[in-house]
Enzyme design. Structure first.
Site, PDB file in Angstrom:
ATOM      1  N   CYS A   1     -10.301 -59.770 116.373  1.00 47.13           N
ATOM      2  CA  CYS A   1     -10.340 -61.042 117.092  1.00 47.13           C
ATOM      3  C   CYS A   1     -10.513 -62.215 116.132  1.00 47.13           C
ATOM      4  O   CYS A   1     -11.330 -62.154 115.209  1.00 47.13           O
ATOM      5  CB  CYS A   1     -11.492 -61.048 118.097  1.00 47.13           C
ATOM      6  SG  CYS A   1     -11.275 -59.908 119.481  1.00 47.13           S
TER       7      CYS A   1
ATOM      8  N   HIS B   1     -13.638 -55.032 115.270  1.00 47.38           N
ATOM      9  CA  HIS B   1     -14.040 -56.324 115.812  1.00 47.38           C
ATOM     10  C   HIS B   1     -13.944 -57.395 114.723  1.00 47.38           C
ATOM     11  O   HIS B   1     -13.912 -57.092 113.531  1.00 47.38           O
ATOM     12  CB  HIS B   1     -15.472 -56.260 116.344  1.00 47.38           C
ATOM     13  CG  HIS B   1     -15.629 -55.379 117.546  1.00 47.38           C
ATOM     14  ND1 HIS B   1     -15.130 -55.716 118.782  1.00 47.38           N
ATOM     15  CD2 HIS B   1     -16.233 -54.165 117.702  1.00 47.38           C
ATOM     16  CE1 HIS B   1     -15.420 -54.757 119.650  1.00 47.38           C
ATOM     17  NE2 HIS B   1     -16.087 -53.799 119.020  1.00 47.38           N
ATOM     18  N   GLY B   2     -13.921 -58.646 115.160  1.00 49.49           N
ATOM     19  CA  GLY B   2     -13.870 -59.734 114.204  1.00 49.49           C
ATOM     20  C   GLY B   2     -14.394 -61.022 114.794  1.00 49.49           C
ATOM     21  O   GLY B   2     -14.551 -61.157 116.009  1.00 49.49           O
TER      22      GLY B   2
ATOM     23  N   GLU C   1      -6.393 -43.140 120.732  1.00 52.17           N
ATOM     24  CA  GLU C   1      -7.058 -42.978 119.446  1.00 52.17           C
ATOM     25  C   GLU C   1      -8.278 -43.884 119.325  1.00 52.17           C
ATOM     26  O   GLU C   1      -8.256 -45.036 119.765  1.00 52.17           O
ATOM     27  CB  GLU C   1      -6.095 -43.327 118.298  1.00 52.17           C
ATOM     28  CG  GLU C   1      -4.865 -42.463 118.229  1.00 52.17           C
ATOM     29  CD  GLU C   1      -3.767 -43.106 117.391  1.00 52.17           C
ATOM     30  OE1 GLU C   1      -2.711 -42.476 117.242  1.00 52.17           O
ATOM     31  OE2 GLU C   1      -3.960 -44.248 116.905  1.00 52.17           O
TER      32      GLU C   1
ATOM     33  N   GLU D   1     -15.535 -47.456 117.292  1.00 53.79           N
ATOM     34  CA  GLU D   1     -15.254 -47.520 118.722  1.00 53.79           C
ATOM     35  C   GLU D   1     -13.809 -47.135 119.018  1.00 53.79           C
ATOM     36  O   GLU D   1     -13.054 -46.765 118.136  1.00 53.79           O
ATOM     37  CB  GLU D   1     -15.573 -48.928 119.237  1.00 53.79           C
ATOM     38  CG  GLU D   1     -17.041 -49.301 119.068  1.00 53.79           C
ATOM     39  CD  GLU D   1     -17.332 -50.742 119.425  1.00 53.79           C
ATOM     40  OE1 GLU D   1     -16.436 -51.403 119.986  1.00 53.79           O
ATOM     41  OE2 GLU D   1     -18.440 -51.218 119.137  1.00 53.79           O
TER      42      GLU D   1
END
Length: 736
Positions: free
Chosen positions: A473, A440-441, A390, A381
């Site tokens: 995250c 993501h996290g 970017e 993403e």
């Protein structure tokens, strides 16, 4: 297919309007070389901005294809619904007390008509997918005026340890959404000068000096900073660390403290319950402030030991922070002290973090070929709304290229879609010295790969431990009800040997999408020595300086990210990047007990040479011009062994024994058959039927007498020897 064709036509047609300025996909960017300091005087600095690498990306909106502009170092901090108009920022060292002003000295611009600039999506969290957030045109698109309005502004002043600073912001793109006119400033020259008015967030220097350890930081952060602005303290001041530890872990931390002193970092222990009981965040914050303000101004690192219930994070609305403990001077978000945490819930948790840290600094050899190998992980993403426009993959590719140019021999890329936990496990177990994650996290896992705390037990990378720059995250939410991702990696072990990571910086909250990317860029650039004025060798130094760049560019959002981006591990950890080489170190095998200095020859300038006595630092010095002259700060007893330790960046640590011989001035006699008195510069010694001798600190005999002696001394330290009744006594005397 129709959508892609429209986008390409838009780019090509628009490119012809600007006479050669490029409209393309995001390109690799670094520092803007067209921003220069023209002059720096006592009360005024002139700075020149020139546009560099202006590019446009077409995006689909409710009004058709609109343009997202980017340029080198440009950052989009526009509010949601207002035109995306990046700004560029630079920090200047300013007056300690006066208000500052910025004036435009000169400018050049061109105007282009019939341009549709896309609206900003605002600050996007990494809990969201930017592609699923629509472009919404706000009220500003109905206003017949140029946005943002001023082409140069000043942010609020901040304080970085001993220097007050202020950020000057350039807004070279001005847009009128009603007339669709884009004004492009190709050059702006500004003067930032003092006024007669009192300023905000001021600083009072109690002495005309700064702590040497921050000189490189000042030079990097402030484009007008000069080392001669103040008189630096002596270079022997290598900083100081305090370990704040719960009473239950006080004895367990001893090996770590001894090693830190042995390798040249003066380290002290403070029991948390002695600060306050119960231990509170406010009490910790006040204690660190008091220690920082002590004479010498050398507190550089604080290591917190324990979980949140042992030593709490500072909690304010939307913030869970260790970093604020290091924000001492002023009311800004620039740390004066580097903060880290050994988060542990048992003695075993703590021991493995101590063991991995000591091994990493002390025991790495030329056979550790896993060094110089790195892992880059990215989500699928990102894009126009991200830093530099970017995607996460483009961002990690730029980092990978940087690492390769620096000398990393292998880069493993794990990019979505399709990354699995096994890909990450194999990379760790194969040996890596650095990992960068952008994606993501959750509290317990990386979103890309879904590698998480349940997979950590499959790691077998015993003492082949990377450090990690983590953009995600809540990977560092150590207030979560089970060990978070960062904690699991720091506590990991296999058959009693440390696995996982040696240090990781991870967030306690949901991170924003763009601003941490800028921080991560800067961390890697500092690591790879892209900025000669900002060479940092510790994990705390590299990460905090990376975050300073993020705060400079992203303002309030950058501040929030800094406060919550937490260092798990030792902030003073001496990082390694490539396979180490050996140093040639020679030094005497013996030292006189009355010696004042000890000289070490070393072929690596910048190495730190330290003499210690069973974990107590005796003296330390930095190698310059092939030698380090260690001044002995502590008295040493004869017939003992000292330890010489020499550490250097990407070097094999050298440890040698040094035997103490001769007369010691450390053996102070009490209740003996003599008297020794000092009055001014006069030393008077009396003892019936005794031989009296005085030695200076170099062991030279400077006076002898029988029974009574009066000696006029110079300033210094002396050893008085009294020989009587078949016994010899030695006493230390200081003349000031």
């Amino acid at each position: 297919m129709k959508k892609n064709f429209s986008r390409i036509v838009s780019i090509v047609a628009f490119s012809s309007l600007l006479g050669g300025m490029a409209f393309a996909q995001p390109a690799e960017r670094g520092r803007n070389p067209q921003v220069r300091l023209l002059s720096a005087e006592q009360s005024m600095s002139k700075v020149q901005f020139r546009m560099d690498n202006l590019q446009f990306t077409g995006v689909q909106t409710s009004k058709g294809v609109a343009q997202v502009p980017t340029f080198t170092e440009g950052v989009n901090i526009s509010e949601k619904g207002t035109p995306i108009l990046p700004i560029l920022s630079r920090s200047l060292a300013v007056s300690e007390t006066r208000a500052m002003k910025v004036e435009v000295v000169s400018s050049k611009f061109i105007e282009k008509k019939d341009v549709l600039i896309a609206p900003s999506k605002g600050v996007i969290s990494r809990a969201e997918n930017p592609d699923q957030i629509p472009y919404v045109y706000g009220q500003s698109y109905n206003e017949d005026k140029f946005f943002p309005g001023e082409i140069a502004t000043l942010s609020d002043p901040f304080i970085l340890r001993d220097v007050r600073g202020q950020v000057v912001n350039f807004a070279p793109l001005q847009y009128n959404p009603v007339t669709k006119t884009l004004r492009i400033y190709t050059e702006i020259v500004v003067a930032v000068s003092e006024t007669a008015e009192a300023g905000q967030n001021t600083i009072s220097l109690v002495k005309n000096s700064t702590f040497t350890g921050f000189e490189d930081i000042y030079k990097s952060v402030f484009m007008n900073y000069e080392a001669t602005r103040y008189t630096p303290v002596e270079e022997k001041e290598n900083g100081r660390m305090i370990v704040i530890v719960p009473k239950k872990y006080e004895e367990d931390i001893e090996d770590f403290v001894d090693w830190k002193n042995q390798r040249g970092l003066r380290t002290e222990v403070k029991v948390a319950e002695d600060i306050a009981s119960p231990v509170t965040a406010n009490a910790i914050q006040q204690f660190v402030k008091q220690e920082y303000e002590k004479e010498g101004n050398d507190l550089t690192y604080v290591l917190l030991v324990g979980d949140h219930k042992d030593i709490p994070a500072k909690i304010t609305p939307g913030i869970k922070s260790d970093q604020v403990y290091g924000q001492i001077v002023g009311n800004d978000h620039y740390n004066e002290v580097f903060i880290g945490r050994f988060s542990c819930e048992s003695k075993e948790d703590l021991k493995t973090q101590i063991d991995r840290t000591i091994h990493y600094e002390r025991n790495i050899t030329t056979e550790d070929k896993w060094l110089g190998q790195a892992l880059c992980i990215a989500s699928a993403e990102g894009g126009p709304s991200a830093d530099n426009g970017e995607s996460d993959i483009q961002h990690e590719n730029i980092i990978a290229n940087l690492l390769t140019q620096y000398g990393y021999t292998k880069i493993i890329k794990c990019y979505d879609p399709g990354v699995t936990p096994k890909n990450i496990i194999d990379a760790f177990n194969g040996g890596i010295s650095l990992a960068n994650y952008t994606g993501h996290g959750s509290e317990t896992a990386w979103g890309t790969s879904h590698f998480g705390t349940t997979h950590v037990k499959q790691l077998t990378n015993s003492n082949q431990l990377p450090f990690i720059f983590d953009v995600a995250c809540v990977n560092g939410d150590f207030l979560y009800n089970v060990p978070c991702f960062a904690e699991a990696l720091m506590r990991a072990q296999k058959d009693g040997k440390p696995t996982g990571t040696v240090a990781i910086i991870a967030s306690t909250i949901n991170q924003s999408w763009a601003s941490p990317m800028r921080g991560q860029d800067e961390m890697n650039e500092i690591l790879c020595e892209k900025h000669p004025n900002n060479i940092k060798r510790t994990f705390g130094g590299v990460t905090m300086n990376g975050m300073f760049a993020m705060v400079e560019k992203y303002k309030k959002d950058g501040e929030k990210m800094l406060d919550t981006w937490t260092v798990f591990g030792d902030p003073s950890l001496l990082v390694r990047t490539l396979v180490p080489t050996k140093m040639q170190v020679t030094a005497p095998a013996n030292i006189s007990a009355s010696a004042q200095t000890f000289e070490v020859a070393c072929d690596y300038n910048g190495a730190i040479a330290t003499l210690s006595d069973d974990g107590d630092m005796v003296g330390t010095a930095i190698v310059k011009d092939g030698k380090a002259i260690i001044k002995l700060n502590e008295s040493i007893a004869d017939e003992t062994n000292l330890t010489l330790t020499v550490v250097g960046y990407n070097k094999v640590t050298v440890i040698k024994d040094v035997k103490v011989e001769g007369t010691s001035i450390a053996d102070v006699a009490n209740d003996k058959p003599y008297t020794v008195a000092v009055s001014g510069k006069t030393i008077t010694v009396e003892s019936p039927a005794a031989g009296l001798t005085i030695f200076d600190m170099n062991g030279r005999r400077v006076a002898t007498a029988k029974n009574r002696m009066v000696f006029e001394a110079q300033n210094g330290v002396y050893a008085v020897r009294i020989a009587t009744e078949g016994k010899t006594y030695t006493e230390k005397v200081i003349v000031k």
